[in-house]
Design a protein around this motif. Sequence first.
Motif, mmCIF file in Angstrom:
data_model
loop_
_atom_site.group_PDB
_atom_site.id
_atom_site.type_symbol
_atom_site.label_atom_id
_atom_site.label_comp_id
_atom_site.label_asym_id
_atom_site.label_seq_id
_atom_site.Cartn_x
_atom_site.Cartn_y
_atom_site.Cartn_z
ATOM 1 N N PHE A 64 15.391 -2.829 -19.665
ATOM 2 C CA PHE A 64 14.936 -4.417 -19.122
ATOM 3 C C PHE A 64 14.333 -4.199 -17.624
ATOM 4 O O PHE A 64 15.066 -3.414 -17.030
ATOM 5 C CB PHE A 64 16.040 -5.456 -19.020
ATOM 6 C CG PHE A 64 16.629 -5.873 -20.402
ATOM 7 C CD1 PHE A 64 17.555 -5.303 -20.776
ATOM 8 C CD2 PHE A 64 16.002 -6.907 -21.000
ATOM 9 C CE1 PHE A 64 18.313 -5.695 -22.203
ATOM 10 C CE2 PHE A 64 16.639 -7.334 -22.389
ATOM 11 C CZ PHE A 64 17.678 -6.649 -22.718
ATOM 12 N N PHE A 82 16.650 -12.490 -9.771
ATOM 13 C CA PHE A 82 15.870 -11.502 -10.496
ATOM 14 C C PHE A 82 15.397 -12.444 -11.964
ATOM 15 O O PHE A 82 16.389 -12.852 -12.418
ATOM 16 C CB PHE A 82 16.282 -10.318 -10.783
ATOM 17 C CG PHE A 82 16.070 -9.330 -9.643
ATOM 18 C CD1 PHE A 82 17.000 -9.250 -8.635
ATOM 19 C CD2 PHE A 82 14.910 -8.532 -9.737
ATOM 20 C CE1 PHE A 82 16.512 -8.563 -7.674
ATOM 21 C CE2 PHE A 82 14.713 -7.883 -8.749
ATOM 22 C CZ PHE A 82 15.525 -7.529 -7.735
ATOM 23 N N TYR A 83 14.155 -12.229 -12.375
ATOM 24 C CA TYR A 83 13.914 -12.425 -13.650
ATOM 25 C C TYR A 83 13.708 -11.494 -14.559
ATOM 26 O O TYR A 83 13.284 -10.603 -14.193
ATOM 27 C CB TYR A 83 12.602 -13.384 -13.603
ATOM 28 C CG TYR A 83 12.990 -14.877 -13.071
ATOM 29 C CD1 TYR A 83 12.505 -14.888 -11.467
ATOM 30 C CD2 TYR A 83 13.020 -15.968 -13.797
ATOM 31 C CE1 TYR A 83 12.649 -16.041 -11.068
ATOM 32 C CE2 TYR A 83 13.181 -17.123 -13.004
ATOM 33 C CZ TYR A 83 13.050 -17.057 -11.577
ATOM 34 O OH TYR A 83 13.199 -18.389 -11.018
ATOM 35 N N PHE A 84 14.362 -11.640 -15.809
ATOM 36 C CA PHE A 84 14.364 -10.391 -16.766
ATOM 37 C C PHE A 84 13.314 -10.626 -17.713
ATOM 38 O O PHE A 84 13.174 -11.647 -18.181
ATOM 39 C CB PHE A 84 15.874 -10.158 -17.215
ATOM 40 C CG PHE A 84 16.759 -9.715 -16.330
ATOM 41 C CD1 PHE A 84 17.314 -10.430 -15.356
ATOM 42 C CD2 PHE A 84 16.902 -8.235 -16.410
ATOM 43 C CE1 PHE A 84 18.187 -9.898 -14.600
ATOM 44 C CE2 PHE A 84 17.913 -7.870 -15.285
ATOM 45 C CZ PHE A 84 18.509 -8.634 -14.529
ATOM 46 N N GLY A 85 12.678 -9.399 -18.395
ATOM 47 C CA GLY A 85 11.908 -9.413 -19.250
ATOM 48 C C GLY A 85 12.803 -9.442 -20.863
ATOM 49 O O GLY A 85 14.161 -9.485 -20.731
ATOM 50 N N THR A 86 12.122 -9.539 -21.801
ATOM 51 C CA THR A 86 12.908 -9.285 -23.054
ATOM 52 C C THR A 86 13.441 -8.005 -23.866
ATOM 53 O O THR A 86 13.980 -7.809 -24.535
ATOM 54 C CB THR A 86 12.119 -9.980 -24.363
ATOM 55 O OG1 THR A 86 10.583 -9.394 -24.469
ATOM 56 C CG2 THR A 86 11.757 -11.667 -23.877
#
Lengths: 110, 113
Positions: free
Chosen positions: A88, A98-102
């Motif tokens: 990720f 933080f913003y996480f991807g898939t």
Amino acid sequence: SQQGEEDPQALSIQEGENATMNCSYKTSINNLQWYRQNSGRGLVHLILIRSNEREKHSGRLRVTLDTSKKSSSLLITASRAADTASYFCATDVLGNQFYFGTGTSLTVIP
Amino acid sequence: DAGITQSPRHKVTETGTPVTLRCHQTENHRYMYWYRQDPGHGLRLIHYSYGVKDTDKGEVSDGYSVSRSKTEDFLLTLESATSSQTSVYFCAISAQGARDGYTFGSGTRLTVV
């Protein structure tokens, strides 16, 4: 959402080959991180790259960051079966989170 | 994971009941986070804390509340659990917020029936 988006969603390679995963994001960032998650486990921090850095290395990992294209890549060299996991990217926007991807699901075939 | 534990590890509860998940750290880190992980959505931030009694909402905070009465504990409460809250919940800690790597707990798998 400000989350990064990883590409490809899934990747299957032979042991010993290199694996490359990409992350794209939408707005300016201060930092970008990569994490690994083994099945059924929590995420493990791999590497953090700051917006004024273009490349970082850690063992068999190489991360690049192109802020003009709003993208990052994670290269794992000489892959091993133990590298099988989901990877990720995470981008910060507001400084505290933080913003996480898939994620990219990597399978390394022995 | 070293320095951070989540409890319980698994829980099954009925719709409409309150549920509290606990995150405990021994690292004395200032920042603590609750994420949920669902297929196709990655990890989404629910709430975070930047100090004792200092908390803020994340992108999916509806239906959740948090409390942090001491540095080492960060509690996540589902006031009235719904099936849409079935998920895996992860706690994370950080010394310097987004300037630092996060350390994640092992997760709590919550099923709401």
